[in-house]
Design a protein around this motif. Structure first.
Motif, PDB file in Angstrom:
ATOM      1  N   THR A   2      57.628  50.372  31.686  1.00 33.11           N
ATOM      2  CA  THR A   2      57.458  49.446  32.799  1.00 33.11           C
ATOM      3  C   THR A   2      57.030  48.079  32.284  1.00 33.11           C
ATOM      4  O   THR A   2      56.137  47.966  31.442  1.00 33.11           O
ATOM      5  CB  THR A   2      56.414  49.980  33.784  1.00 33.11           C
ATOM      6  OG1 THR A   2      56.821  51.264  34.244  1.00 33.11           O
ATOM      7  CG2 THR A   2      56.290  49.044  34.970  1.00 33.11           C
ATOM      8  N   PHE A   3      57.662  47.033  32.814  1.00 36.12           N
ATOM      9  CA  PHE A   3      57.313  45.669  32.430  1.00 36.12           C
ATOM     10  C   PHE A   3      56.081  45.248  33.208  1.00 36.12           C
ATOM     11  O   PHE A   3      56.061  45.289  34.443  1.00 36.12           O
ATOM     12  CB  PHE A   3      58.484  44.740  32.735  1.00 36.12           C
ATOM     13  CG  PHE A   3      58.243  43.310  32.360  1.00 36.12           C
ATOM     14  CD1 PHE A   3      58.439  42.874  31.056  1.00 36.12           C
ATOM     15  CD2 PHE A   3      57.806  42.391  33.309  1.00 36.12           C
ATOM     16  CE1 PHE A   3      58.211  41.548  30.707  1.00 36.12           C
ATOM     17  CE2 PHE A   3      57.578  41.061  32.976  1.00 36.12           C
ATOM     18  CZ  PHE A   3      57.781  40.642  31.671  1.00 36.12           C
ATOM     19  N   ASP A   4      55.037  44.838  32.507  1.00 34.58           N
ATOM     20  CA  ASP A   4      53.782  44.429  33.133  1.00 34.58           C
ATOM     21  C   ASP A   4      53.489  42.983  32.743  1.00 34.58           C
ATOM     22  O   ASP A   4      53.107  42.715  31.592  1.00 34.58           O
ATOM     23  CB  ASP A   4      52.638  45.331  32.680  1.00 34.58           C
ATOM     24  CG  ASP A   4      51.319  45.015  33.399  1.00 34.58           C
ATOM     25  OD1 ASP A   4      51.266  43.992  34.119  1.00 34.58           O
ATOM     26  OD2 ASP A   4      50.352  45.780  33.230  1.00 34.58           O
ATOM     27  N   PRO A   5      53.638  42.023  33.660  1.00 38.13           N
ATOM     28  CA  PRO A   5      53.403  40.618  33.318  1.00 38.13           C
ATOM     29  C   PRO A   5      51.997  40.336  32.802  1.00 38.13           C
ATOM     30  O   PRO A   5      51.805  39.376  32.040  1.00 38.13           O
ATOM     31  CB  PRO A   5      53.649  39.884  34.647  1.00 38.13           C
ATOM     32  CG  PRO A   5      54.538  40.788  35.423  1.00 38.13           C
ATOM     33  CD  PRO A   5      54.102  42.182  35.050  1.00 38.13           C
ATOM     34  N   LEU A   6      51.028  41.157  33.210  1.00 35.33           N
ATOM     35  CA  LEU A   6      49.653  40.920  32.783  1.00 35.33           C
ATOM     36  C   LEU A   6      49.406  41.370  31.345  1.00 35.33           C
ATOM     37  O   LEU A   6      48.398  40.989  30.741  1.00 35.33           O
ATOM     38  CB  LEU A   6      48.684  41.631  33.724  1.00 35.33           C
ATOM     39  CG  LEU A   6      48.650  41.099  35.161  1.00 35.33           C
ATOM     40  CD1 LEU A   6      47.744  41.957  36.025  1.00 35.33           C
ATOM     41  CD2 LEU A   6      48.210  39.645  35.196  1.00 35.33           C
ATOM     42  N   TYR A 265      61.733  35.741  38.098  1.00 38.91           N
ATOM     43  CA  TYR A 265      62.525  35.511  36.887  1.00 38.91           C
ATOM     44  C   TYR A 265      62.918  36.839  36.242  1.00 38.91           C
ATOM     45  O   TYR A 265      64.042  37.003  35.749  1.00 38.91           O
ATOM     46  CB  TYR A 265      61.757  34.642  35.886  1.00 38.91           C
ATOM     47  CG  TYR A 265      61.897  33.153  36.152  1.00 38.91           C
ATOM     48  CD1 TYR A 265      63.159  32.559  36.241  1.00 38.91           C
ATOM     49  CD2 TYR A 265      60.778  32.336  36.292  1.00 38.91           C
ATOM     50  CE1 TYR A 265      63.297  31.197  36.477  1.00 38.91           C
ATOM     51  CE2 TYR A 265      60.906  30.973  36.526  1.00 38.91           C
ATOM     52  CZ  TYR A 265      62.167  30.404  36.618  1.00 38.91           C
ATOM     53  OH  TYR A 265      62.311  29.057  36.854  1.00 38.91           O
ATOM     54  N   TYR A 266      61.990  37.782  36.231  1.00 45.62           N
ATOM     55  CA  TYR A 266      62.320  39.110  35.697  1.00 45.62           C
ATOM     56  C   TYR A 266      63.403  39.779  36.540  1.00 45.62           C
ATOM     57  O   TYR A 266      64.365  40.348  36.001  1.00 45.62           O
ATOM     58  CB  TYR A 266      61.062  39.988  35.669  1.00 45.62           C
ATOM     59  CG  TYR A 266      61.329  41.398  35.201  1.00 45.62           C
ATOM     60  CD1 TYR A 266      61.457  41.685  33.840  1.00 45.62           C
ATOM     61  CD2 TYR A 266      61.476  42.445  36.104  1.00 45.62           C
ATOM     62  CE1 TYR A 266      61.717  42.984  33.399  1.00 45.62           C
ATOM     63  CE2 TYR A 266      61.736  43.732  35.684  1.00 45.62           C
ATOM     64  CZ  TYR A 266      61.855  43.996  34.326  1.00 45.62           C
ATOM     65  OH  TYR A 266      62.130  45.271  33.898  1.00 45.62           O
ATOM     66  N   SER A 267      63.268  39.705  37.857  1.00 40.09           N
ATOM     67  CA  SER A 267      64.255  40.312  38.752  1.00 40.09           C
ATOM     68  C   SER A 267      65.642  39.744  38.498  1.00 40.09           C
ATOM     69  O   SER A 267      66.633  40.479  38.382  1.00 40.09           O
ATOM     70  CB  SER A 267      63.854  40.075  40.217  1.00 40.09           C
ATOM     71  OG  SER A 267      62.644  40.702  40.535  1.00 40.09           O
ATOM     72  N   GLU A 288      56.552  31.563  31.967  1.00 37.96           N
ATOM     73  CA  GLU A 288      55.687  31.918  33.103  1.00 37.96           C
ATOM     74  C   GLU A 288      54.629  32.946  32.720  1.00 37.96           C
ATOM     75  O   GLU A 288      53.540  32.969  33.294  1.00 37.96           O
ATOM     76  CB  GLU A 288      56.528  32.437  34.269  1.00 37.96           C
ATOM     77  CG  GLU A 288      57.447  31.410  34.905  1.00 37.96           C
ATOM     78  CD  GLU A 288      56.717  30.268  35.583  1.00 37.96           C
ATOM     79  OE1 GLU A 288      55.498  30.379  35.778  1.00 37.96           O
ATOM     80  OE2 GLU A 288      57.372  29.268  35.916  1.00 37.96           O
ATOM     81  N   LEU A 289      54.948  33.811  31.785  1.00 36.56           N
ATOM     82  CA  LEU A 289      53.955  34.802  31.348  1.00 36.56           C
ATOM     83  C   LEU A 289      52.697  34.120  30.814  1.00 36.56           C
ATOM     84  O   LEU A 289      51.572  34.537  31.101  1.00 36.56           O
ATOM     85  CB  LEU A 289      54.561  35.711  30.275  1.00 36.56           C
ATOM     86  CG  LEU A 289      55.631  36.698  30.741  1.00 36.56           C
ATOM     87  CD1 LEU A 289      56.311  37.358  29.542  1.00 36.56           C
ATOM     88  CD2 LEU A 289      55.037  37.759  31.667  1.00 36.56           C
ATOM     89  N   ARG A 314      51.430  47.439  39.567  1.00 34.24           N
ATOM     90  CA  ARG A 314      52.622  47.452  38.717  1.00 34.24           C
ATOM     91  C   ARG A 314      53.656  46.506  39.317  1.00 34.24           C
ATOM     92  O   ARG A 314      53.582  46.188  40.504  1.00 34.24           O
ATOM     93  CB  ARG A 314      53.199  48.870  38.596  1.00 34.24           C
ATOM     94  CG  ARG A 314      53.652  49.465  39.922  1.00 34.24           C
ATOM     95  CD  ARG A 314      54.066  50.919  39.759  1.00 34.24           C
ATOM     96  NE  ARG A 314      52.946  51.742  39.371  1.00 34.24           N
ATOM     97  CZ  ARG A 314      52.069  52.248  40.228  1.00 34.24           C
ATOM     98  NH1 ARG A 314      52.169  52.007  41.517  1.00 34.24           N
ATOM     99  NH2 ARG A 314      51.068  52.995  39.801  1.00 34.24           N
ATOM    100  N   LEU A 315      54.585  46.048  38.496  1.00 33.67           N
ATOM    101  CA  LEU A 315      55.609  45.135  38.991  1.00 33.67           C
ATOM    102  C   LEU A 315      56.446  45.834  40.049  1.00 33.67           C
ATOM    103  O   LEU A 315      56.942  46.935  39.835  1.00 33.67           O
ATOM    104  CB  LEU A 315      56.504  44.689  37.831  1.00 33.67           C
ATOM    105  CG  LEU A 315      57.368  43.452  38.094  1.00 33.67           C
ATOM    106  CD1 LEU A 315      56.498  42.205  38.140  1.00 33.67           C
ATOM    107  CD2 LEU A 315      58.443  43.306  37.030  1.00 33.67           C
ATOM    108  N   PRO A 316      56.621  45.209  41.226  1.00 30.38           N
ATOM    109  CA  PRO A 316      57.424  45.844  42.277  1.00 30.38           C
ATOM    110  C   PRO A 316      58.888  45.996  41.856  1.00 30.38           C
ATOM    111  O   PRO A 316      59.334  45.429  40.861  1.00 30.38           O
ATOM    112  CB  PRO A 316      57.297  44.863  43.455  1.00 30.38           C
ATOM    113  CG  PRO A 316      56.084  44.052  43.156  1.00 30.38           C
ATOM    114  CD  PRO A 316      56.014  43.954  41.671  1.00 30.38           C
ATOM    115  N   GLN A 317      59.623  46.745  42.653  1.00 22.23           N
ATOM    116  CA  GLN A 317      61.058  46.885  42.443  1.00 22.23           C
ATOM    117  C   GLN A 317      61.692  45.504  42.399  1.00 22.23           C
ATOM    118  O   GLN A 317      61.431  44.661  43.248  1.00 22.23           O
ATOM    119  CB  GLN A 317      61.673  47.696  43.589  1.00 22.23           C
ATOM    120  CG  GLN A 317      63.182  47.797  43.553  1.00 22.23           C
ATOM    121  CD  GLN A 317      63.736  48.482  44.787  1.00 22.23           C
ATOM    122  OE1 GLN A 317      63.001  49.117  45.539  1.00 22.23           O
ATOM    123  NE2 GLN A 317      65.032  48.356  45.004  1.00 22.23           N
TER     124      GLN A 317
END
Length: 400
Positions: A2-6, A265-267, A288-289, A314-317
């Protein structure tokens, strides 16, 4: 994984400033690009513009010079990101072509958010708004054929239908009835905060675009239609911005803005079909990160709060641009006769609504209806793109 921006590390802020060569992006090909690539570009331009203006407003209310300087550094990068994104749009596209793309964004972005929104009250706000933007797309498509003798299907590519929504003349309401109840920042799902921020930003950008380009037309009917719909977009901005809890602190809002940019941006990086544009989404995500990390540091330092209190676990869908034809048709069938009263919705006209209708539409035909009348005179028909069959509302079916 899972991608986690934090948890991800981005590009150091000092390394994010680009030179002129790097900023000189090549625009997309308007005849060959995926229409949803153009929609993603328009969306991210609105998101970046909102981030820039939020930063300016925060700086105007901030007495701490160190914070003002940090915001200025971040804002300089955001401004470069906005230029790189917006300059992806092709200069050969006419204002009306871009307008139709803006309305395609409004329809499919808002419909997707409505489908995914967990809060019933917020969901209704998006469902109400999408039927109005859907009608704007229809009016502009008819103006496009009148003025440029081209069809909107060349722009929307059959991904979004073009037919009447809630008739534009009924979008003019008493200003008090455009204000919604805000979500509760302490209890609402973080995804709901991101949805509200995203749609508010998109509508704000559309309002500003119409306000600026409308007077550039020579044709009186075009000038009048942009004026009318520009006023309705102001109603929409009021409608969506009032959903945000005014009790959110400046630090909460800053963190929400930066996290939302990472999310979008990830989406878009995940679904982008143009490799060159995808590389820009990836680059901006990595920028942005770091901006998110710095915003979180500011919140910890100045508010003594952990940003995880307000951000998703967690990052939403990922948000997707995709056809929403069946969903929009269902809304047309069940909600086309709604209007607003206070912070709620009703099916019957009421005193304030009727007073506004009489003031604006009582003595003159509104521009949107003049467009349809003139189109009918020119072509003997109206322009529609009904890929899924006849209109679900019998009274709005074509009578050509």
């Amino acid at each position: 994984m899972t991608f986690d921006p934090l948890q991800e590390r981005g590009i150091a802020l000092d390394a994010q400033i680009r030179d002129w060569r790097e900023l000189a992006v090549d625009p997309i090909d308007p005849d060959r690009a995926d229409p949803y690539t153009r929609c993603r570009i328009i969306t991210m331009n609105g998101i970046e513009m909102e981030s820039i203006w939020f930063s300016h407003h925060m700086a105007r209310h901030c007495p701490d010079m160190d914070v003002k300087r940090q915001l200025a550094r971040m804002r300089a990068v955001e401004s470069q990101q906005q230029k790189a994104v917006n300059w992806l749009l092709p200069g050969v596209a006419s204002v009306l072509e871009t307008t139709i793309a803006y309305e395609q964004v409004a329809v499919d972005l808002t419909a997707w958010v409505a489908r995914m929104e967990p809060d019933p009250y917020l969901k209704q706000a998006y469902e109400f708004g999408v039927l109005e933007d859907f009608d704007h797309l229809y009016r502009y498509a008819n103006l496009y054929e009148m003025i440029e003798h081209r069809k909107a299907e060349e722009i929307v590519d059959g991904l979004t239908e073009v037919m009447p929504g809630r008739p534009t003349r009924y979008h003019h309401r008493d200003p008090a009835d455009n204000v919604r109840d805000p979500y509760d920042r302490g209890r609402t799902d973080p995804l709901s905060k991101m949805h509200a921020l995203t749609i508010m930003s998109a509508e704000q950008q559309t309002m500003n675009f119409y306000n600026n380009v409308g007077p550039q037309y020579m044709e009186p009917i075009a000038r009048q239609l942009y004026q009318e719909i520009g006023l309705i977009e102001e109603e929409h901005v009021t409608h969506y911005e009032s959903l945000v809890d005014p009790g959110e602190t400046w630090w909460e809002q800053l963190v929400n803005h930066e996290y939302n940019e990472c999310y979008l941006y990830y989406s878009f990086m995940e679904q982008e079909t143009d490799a060159r544009v995808r590389a820009i989404w990836e680059l901006h995500l990595n920028m942005e990160l770091e901006q998110l990390r710095l915003a979180c540091e500011l919140m910890r330092r100045h508010e003594d709060r952990d940003p995880t209190e307000v951000l998703p676990e967690r990052l939403p869908q990922p948000l997707k641009f995709e056809p929403n034809k069946a969903y929009v048709r269902e809304l047309l069938d069940t909600q086309i006769d709604l209007t607003t009263l206070g912070a709620g919705y009703v099916r019957e006209a009421h005193e304030r609504f009727e007073a506004m209708q009489a003031r604006l539409n009582g003595q003159a035909t509104p521009p949107n209806e003049q467009v349809m009348e003139r189109h009918q005179e020119m072509f003997g028909r109206e322009y529609r793109l009904e890929t899924e069959g006849e209109h679900p509302v019998a009274s709005l079916r074509s009578r050509d």
